[in-house]
Enzyme design. Structure first.
Site, PDB file in Angstrom:
ATOM      1  N   GLU A  90       1.060  -7.905   8.879  1.00 24.91           N
ATOM      2  CA  GLU A  90       1.205  -6.464   9.050  1.00 24.91           C
ATOM      3  C   GLU A  90       2.248  -5.867   8.109  1.00 24.91           C
ATOM      4  O   GLU A  90       2.594  -4.693   8.206  1.00 24.91           O
ATOM      5  CB  GLU A  90       1.598  -6.137  10.503  1.00 24.91           C
ATOM      6  CG  GLU A  90       0.486  -6.380  11.509  1.00 24.91           C
ATOM      7  CD  GLU A  90      -0.749  -5.544  11.220  1.00 24.91           C
ATOM      8  OE1 GLU A  90      -0.602  -4.330  11.001  1.00 24.91           O
ATOM      9  OE2 GLU A  90      -1.856  -6.109  11.200  1.00 24.91           O
ATOM     10  N   PRO A 105       0.811  -1.223   0.000  1.00 22.76           N
ATOM     11  CA  PRO A 105       0.000   0.000   0.000  1.00 22.76           C
ATOM     12  C   PRO A 105       0.843   1.272   0.000  1.00 22.76           C
ATOM     13  O   PRO A 105       0.330   2.364  -0.252  1.00 22.76           O
ATOM     14  CB  PRO A 105      -0.829  -0.115   1.277  1.00 22.76           C
ATOM     15  CG  PRO A 105      -0.080  -1.063   2.150  1.00 22.76           C
ATOM     16  CD  PRO A 105       0.592  -2.021   1.223  1.00 22.76           C
ATOM     17  N   ASP A 160      -8.974  -0.168 -24.916  1.00 26.48           N
ATOM     18  CA  ASP A 160      -9.551  -0.379 -23.595  1.00 26.48           C
ATOM     19  C   ASP A 160      -9.629   0.936 -22.839  1.00 26.48           C
ATOM     20  O   ASP A 160      -8.899   1.893 -23.127  1.00 26.48           O
ATOM     21  CB  ASP A 160      -8.682  -1.356 -22.776  1.00 26.48           C
ATOM     22  CG  ASP A 160      -8.900  -2.797 -23.197  1.00 26.48           C
ATOM     23  OD1 ASP A 160      -9.921  -3.072 -23.839  1.00 26.48           O
ATOM     24  OD2 ASP A 160      -8.044  -3.630 -22.884  1.00 26.48           O
ATOM     25  N   ARG A 210      -2.211  -8.477 -20.991  1.00 33.36           N
ATOM     26  CA  ARG A 210      -3.038  -7.981 -22.097  1.00 33.36           C
ATOM     27  C   ARG A 210      -2.242  -7.145 -23.086  1.00 33.36           C
ATOM     28  O   ARG A 210      -2.625  -7.015 -24.249  1.00 33.36           O
ATOM     29  CB  ARG A 210      -4.190  -7.140 -21.551  1.00 33.36           C
ATOM     30  CG  ARG A 210      -5.211  -7.919 -20.738  1.00 33.36           C
ATOM     31  CD  ARG A 210      -6.271  -6.979 -20.181  1.00 33.36           C
ATOM     32  NE  ARG A 210      -6.958  -6.281 -21.247  1.00 33.36           N
ATOM     33  CZ  ARG A 210      -7.984  -6.782 -21.948  1.00 33.36           C
ATOM     34  NH1 ARG A 210      -8.428  -7.985 -21.687  1.00 33.36           N
ATOM     35  NH2 ARG A 210      -8.558  -6.081 -22.903  1.00 33.36           N
TER      36      ARG A 210
END
Length: 253
Positions: free
Chosen positions: A117, A90, A170, A155
């Site tokens: 964690e 994150p 896309d 892709r």
């Protein structure tokens, strides 16, 4: 492309790797995904890969040693250059289409899936050379983000999609949300396909699709418009969209 995925839950990838475009890319030899169980590199008899954090606090932290050993087993010491060694975290840079395209240009990626964690900070400082986040929300581990990265990158590999223009058109590939799509039947419960799509006039269809993409982006993700270079035609189309909508509909007002 080869992708090595370091994880403590390799079984999570079974369905993902064996369906749809990912399965086809692997069968064609365009994608090689190597799952590495971090537990296999744990030194104690219980195959522990985590421990309590120094200084106290909730949860457990993944040990540095098994992750270092797993990566070192994948890379010969004499290698001139290391591939991107990416921690799904994150704290990383936010994943987007431009980053997917950049990674698609690599011959090999190593993805490290964190858990609990987080990982020992020494992994971040001295092992990985990139961190990637797929968004500002909390997940149980890095496995789902790894799948997102693999899917988006695959892709873009040459020959993976049946239609070579598919990836270019896309959503986000051109910086805009995608225009509306329709298929048979022409009329469904009184809802009609726009006549322009049935006209056979390719220039009209192209212009309509561009206008629709611009309008959809303006209404739903106006922030994206500030990040791309609009052509003179785009600016005219956007001006018409705003004029028709009226000033009361302007995003952010």
């Amino acid at each position: 492309m080869r992708v090595d995925v370091l994880t403590i839950f390799p079984e999570m990838f079974t369905g993902f790797l064996n369906t749809s475009i990912i399965k086809r890319a692997r069968e064609q030899g365009r994608l090689n995904v190597n799952l590495v169980d971090i537990r296999a590199y744990a030194r104690d008899k219980h195959r522990n890969v985590d421990d309590y954090p120094f200084g106290g606090g909730p949860g457990m932290v993944m040990l540095a040693e098994p992750i270092f050993l797993a990566v070192e087993a994948l890379l010969p010491e004499a290698a001139a250059a290391r591939p991107p060694i990416i921690l799904l975290s994150p704290q990383g840079e936010v994943f987007n289409q431009a980053l997917a395209a950049e990674l698609a240009g690599e011959e090999r990626l190593i993805l490290i899936c964190g858990h609990y964690e987080g990982v020992d900070e020494r992994v971040r400082q001295f092992l990985v050379n990139r961190e990637i986040s797929i968004g500002d929300y909390v997940l149980t581990g890095g496995e789902l983000p790894a799948m997102v990265v693999i899917d988006a990158v695959t892709r873009l590999l040459p020959g993976v999609l049946g239609d070579p223009t598919g990836a270019r058109e896309d959503s986000f590939a051109m910086g805009l949300l995608e225009y509306p799509q329709y298929t048979r039947p022409r009329s469904f419960r009184g809802l009609e396909v726009p006549e322009v799509l049935l006209s056979g006039n390719h220039e009209r269809i192209r212009r309509w699709r561009r206008q629709q993409a611009l309008e959809r982006t303006w209404r739903r993700r106006p922030d994206l418009l500030a990040k791309i270079e609009l052509s003179p035609e785009d600016r005219r189309l956007l001006a018409d969209i705003i004029r028709r909508a009226g000033s009361e509909d302007l995003p952010g007002e």
